[in-house]
Design a protein around this motif. Structure first.
Motif, PDB file in Angstrom:
ATOM      1  N   ALA A 225      -2.204  -0.334 -23.336  1.00 15.50           N
ATOM      2  CA  ALA A 225      -1.107  -0.632 -22.410  1.00 15.50           C
ATOM      3  C   ALA A 225      -1.573  -0.629 -20.963  1.00 15.50           C
ATOM      4  N   VAL A 226      -1.002  -1.537 -20.172  1.00 14.56           N
ATOM      5  CA  VAL A 226      -1.295  -1.631 -18.736  1.00 14.56           C
ATOM      6  C   VAL A 226      -0.007  -1.295 -17.993  1.00 14.56           C
ATOM      7  N   SER A 227      -0.020  -0.207 -17.267  1.00 17.43           N
ATOM      8  CA  SER A 227       1.201   0.223 -16.584  1.00 17.43           C
ATOM      9  C   SER A 227       1.221  -0.141 -15.109  1.00 17.43           C
ATOM     10  N   GLY A 228       0.056  -0.510 -14.564  1.00 16.98           N
ATOM     11  CA  GLY A 228      -0.010  -0.773 -13.136  1.00 16.98           C
ATOM     12  C   GLY A 228      -0.902  -1.945 -12.790  1.00 16.98           C
ATOM     13  N   LEU A 229      -0.742  -2.405 -11.573  1.00 16.54           N
ATOM     14  CA  LEU A 229      -1.583  -3.443 -10.996  1.00 16.54           C
ATOM     15  C   LEU A 229      -2.603  -2.748 -10.102  1.00 16.54           C
ATOM     16  N   HIS A 230      -3.873  -3.108 -10.228  1.00 15.64           N
ATOM     17  CA  HIS A 230      -4.942  -2.435  -9.500  1.00 15.64           C
ATOM     18  C   HIS A 230      -5.577  -3.393  -8.500  1.00 15.64           C
ATOM     19  N   LEU A 231      -5.590  -3.020  -7.251  1.00 16.47           N
ATOM     20  CA  LEU A 231      -6.278  -3.762  -6.206  1.00 16.47           C
ATOM     21  C   LEU A 231      -7.610  -3.078  -5.938  1.00 16.47           C
ATOM     22  N   VAL A 232      -8.701  -3.819  -6.091  1.00 13.32           N
ATOM     23  CA  VAL A 232     -10.031  -3.238  -5.933  1.00 13.32           C
ATOM     24  C   VAL A 232     -10.316  -3.038  -4.447  1.00 13.32           C
ATOM     25  N   LEU A 233     -10.526  -1.790  -4.056  1.00 13.70           N
ATOM     26  CA  LEU A 233     -10.857  -1.454  -2.665  1.00 13.70           C
ATOM     27  C   LEU A 233     -12.357  -1.430  -2.434  1.00 13.70           C
ATOM     28  N   SER A 234     -13.107  -0.961  -3.429  1.00 14.17           N
ATOM     29  CA  SER A 234     -14.567  -0.946  -3.328  1.00 14.17           C
ATOM     30  C   SER A 234     -15.145  -0.874  -4.731  1.00 14.17           C
TER      31      SER A 234
ATOM     32  N   ALA B 150       0.827  -1.208   0.000  1.00 13.24           N
ATOM     33  CA  ALA B 150       0.000   0.000   0.000  1.00 13.24           C
ATOM     34  C   ALA B 150       0.859   1.255   0.000  1.00 13.24           C
ATOM     35  N   SER B 151       2.028   1.180   0.648  1.00 15.32           N
ATOM     36  CA  SER B 151       2.878   2.369   0.757  1.00 15.32           C
ATOM     37  C   SER B 151       3.490   2.780  -0.573  1.00 15.32           C
ATOM     38  N   VAL B 152       3.585   1.839  -1.533  1.00 13.98           N
ATOM     39  CA  VAL B 152       4.153   2.183  -2.841  1.00 13.98           C
ATOM     40  C   VAL B 152       3.063   2.386  -3.894  1.00 13.98           C
ATOM     41  N   GLY B 153       1.800   2.286  -3.459  1.00 13.85           N
ATOM     42  CA  GLY B 153       0.691   2.479  -4.378  1.00 13.85           C
ATOM     43  C   GLY B 153       0.005   3.812  -4.157  1.00 13.85           C
ATOM     44  N   SER B 154      -0.900   4.128  -5.041  1.00 15.25           N
ATOM     45  CA  SER B 154      -1.677   5.361  -4.924  1.00 15.25           C
ATOM     46  C   SER B 154      -3.146   5.045  -5.164  1.00 15.25           C
ATOM     47  N   ARG B 155      -4.003   5.720  -4.427  1.00 13.24           N
ATOM     48  CA  ARG B 155      -5.442   5.481  -4.543  1.00 13.24           C
ATOM     49  C   ARG B 155      -5.993   6.198  -5.767  1.00 13.24           C
ATOM     50  N   GLN B 156      -6.874   5.514  -6.474  1.00 12.86           N
ATOM     51  CA  GLN B 156      -7.464   6.057  -7.689  1.00 12.86           C
ATOM     52  C   GLN B 156      -8.968   5.803  -7.657  1.00 12.86           C
ATOM     53  N   THR B 157      -9.739   6.812  -8.014  1.00 11.76           N
ATOM     54  CA  THR B 157     -11.191   6.671  -8.096  1.00 11.76           C
ATOM     55  C   THR B 157     -11.611   6.621  -9.560  1.00 11.76           C
ATOM     56  N   VAL B 158     -12.362   5.587  -9.913  1.00 18.81           N
ATOM     57  CA  VAL B 158     -12.888   5.441 -11.266  1.00 18.81           C
ATOM     58  C   VAL B 158     -14.357   5.870 -11.236  1.00 18.81           C
ATOM     59  N   PRO B 159     -14.745   6.909 -11.951  1.00 26.22           N
ATOM     60  CA  PRO B 159     -16.132   7.404 -11.902  1.00 26.22           C
ATOM     61  C   PRO B 159     -17.117   6.376 -12.445  1.00 26.22           C
TER      62      PRO B 159
ATOM     63  N   VAL C 248      -9.656   1.995  -6.393  1.00 28.62           N
ATOM     64  CA  VAL C 248      -8.589   1.010  -6.551  1.00 28.62           C
ATOM     65  C   VAL C 248      -7.288   1.562  -6.004  1.00 28.62           C
ATOM     66  N   LEU C 249      -6.442   0.655  -5.557  1.00 31.42           N
ATOM     67  CA  LEU C 249      -5.072   0.994  -5.188  1.00 31.42           C
ATOM     68  C   LEU C 249      -4.195   0.574  -6.358  1.00 31.42           C
ATOM     69  N   THR C 250      -3.531   1.536  -6.985  1.00 32.08           N
ATOM     70  CA  THR C 250      -2.726   1.268  -8.177  1.00 32.08           C
ATOM     71  C   THR C 250      -1.245   1.260  -7.821  1.00 32.08           C
ATOM     72  N   ILE C 251      -0.575   0.172  -8.201  1.00 29.00           N
ATOM     73  CA  ILE C 251       0.861   0.033  -7.991  1.00 29.00           C
ATOM     74  C   ILE C 251       1.507  -0.103  -9.359  1.00 29.00           C
ATOM     75  N   GLU C 252       2.402   0.788  -9.687  1.00 29.22           N
ATOM     76  CA  GLU C 252       3.082   0.725 -10.973  1.00 29.22           C
ATOM     77  C   GLU C 252       3.858  -0.600 -11.080  1.00 29.22           C
ATOM     78  N   LEU C 253       3.787  -1.239 -12.252  1.00 25.25           N
ATOM     79  CA  LEU C 253       4.388  -2.554 -12.420  1.00 25.25           C
ATOM     80  C   LEU C 253       5.886  -2.550 -12.141  1.00 25.25           C
ATOM     81  N   GLU C 254       6.585  -1.546 -12.613  1.00 24.49           N
ATOM     82  CA  GLU C 254       8.029  -1.501 -12.394  1.00 24.49           C
ATOM     83  C   GLU C 254       8.362  -1.352 -10.913  1.00 24.49           C
ATOM     84  N   GLN C 255       7.580  -0.563 -10.185  1.00 22.93           N
ATOM     85  CA  GLN C 255       7.789  -0.399  -8.750  1.00 22.93           C
ATOM     86  C   GLN C 255       7.512  -1.705  -8.013  1.00 22.93           C
TER      87      GLN C 255
END
Length: 307
Positions: A188-197, A168-177, A247-254
């Motif tokens: 292209a997919v640059s990150g891994l998304h963990l569904v929070l709600s 979680a500390s290396v990810g950022s929260r993102q809201t999808v409307p 979602v919590l988005t974590i960049e793949l390279e990170q």
């Protein structure tokens, strides 16, 4: 089914460990290596020959899911979920296999988490391809309202609390409307998304037609195909958020950087992804009224426990 060959994807050290640790066995054409509704007893690696994967529909008729060629891995879903197998695995020719006891995998986690992470990544890759093939197979079939047996928080169940905080500390929260797309097929997919709600609708475009092929819920991952399959270019399917998602988005390279520096975390993480993909594959089959003997066995055991 398209061919999956573990010998082409696994590193040499993992292939050597599998060969040295497992026991080679033969199976005749027509023999059952795994029966739907039973729990697998070992992880199987097909060296030569061919197997058929056969499941059951709502009328208890046999439905062939596909054929498995040399290099196939069998029995991982039952092991990962500790649940009955969803298909019979039957020899369509004489076969030669390596039988790897599940206890050996548990020992490997303790003695060599780096190598165990490679094994779980291999299983996750196999399941990722399996789901893609199921998506194509089931895309044009009539959808029904049968919900999965469980709503999953599989990722958290396989990670330690400190793992969750670290990721979680290396990810950022993102809201999808509401009504927006989290992923679009082919892009292209640059990150891994963990569904929070929120729930996401997975859609597949095939032969110019778009079909819903599943849903993703809180606690699930999105974008793991791009993490696992180096040959994949762009998202394998689209993900729509009808009512919005967090979602919590974590960049793949990170993420790769974090995992490469901690073998134990790498092992737990890829085991979690493999478990999640296994459950997703099972849920998808059962929503299409397949794997019914397995589901009936689980329901019967649940009723016995209730009594």
């Amino acid at each position: 089914m398209d061919s999956f060959d573990y010998r082409e994807r696994a590193a040499a050290e993992l292939i050597s460990w599998i060969s040295a640790t497992g026991a080679e066995r033969s199976a005749n054409a027509g023999s059952h290596l795994i029966r739907e509704g039973d729990q697998a007893e070992a992880l199987l690696f097909l060296l030569d020959g061919q197997l058929d994967a056969i499941t059951s529909d709502a009328d208890q008729r046999d439905v062939t899911l596909g054929s498995l060629a040399a290099g196939a891995v069998i029995g991982e879903m039952s092991w990962l979920e500790q649940r009955p197998a969803v298909a019979d695995i039957v020899g369509s020719s004489d076969c030669r296999l390596i039988e790897l006891p599940f206890s050996s995998i548990q020992q490997l986690e303790r003695s060599n988490p780096h190598l165990a992470a490679q094994l779980y990544r291999l299983l996750a890759q196999k399941l990722a391809l399996q789901i893609q093939q199921q998506n194509i197979r089931l895309a044009n079939e009539t959808q029904n309202t049968v919900e999965p047996l469980r709503k999953v928080l599989t990722l958290f169940a396989n990670l330690l609390q400190r793992d969750v905080h670290r990721l979680a500390s290396v990810g950022s929260r993102q809201t999808v409307p509401p009504g927006a797309w989290l992923l679009r097929q082919g892009q292209a997919v640059s990150g891994l998304h963990l569904v929070l709600s929120g729930d996401g609708e997975i859609q597949l475009e095939l032969d110019g037609q778009t079909q819903p092929v599943g849903k993703t819920r809180r606690g699930e991952l999105i974008g793991e195909m791009s993490l696992l399959l180096e040959e994949q270019v762009g998202a394998s399917a689209s993900v729509l958020a009808p009512e919005g998602m967090d979602v919590l988005t974590i960049e793949l390279e990170q993420l790769r950087l974090e995992l490469s520096g901690d073998a134990a975390l790498d092992c737990r993480f890829h085991r979690a992804i493999a478990c999640m993909l296994s459950q997703r594959s099972r849920d998808q089959l059962q929503r299409h009224q397949l794997g019914q003997r397995s589901q009936s066995r689980e329901l019967a055991e649940a009723n016995e426990n209730d009594e």
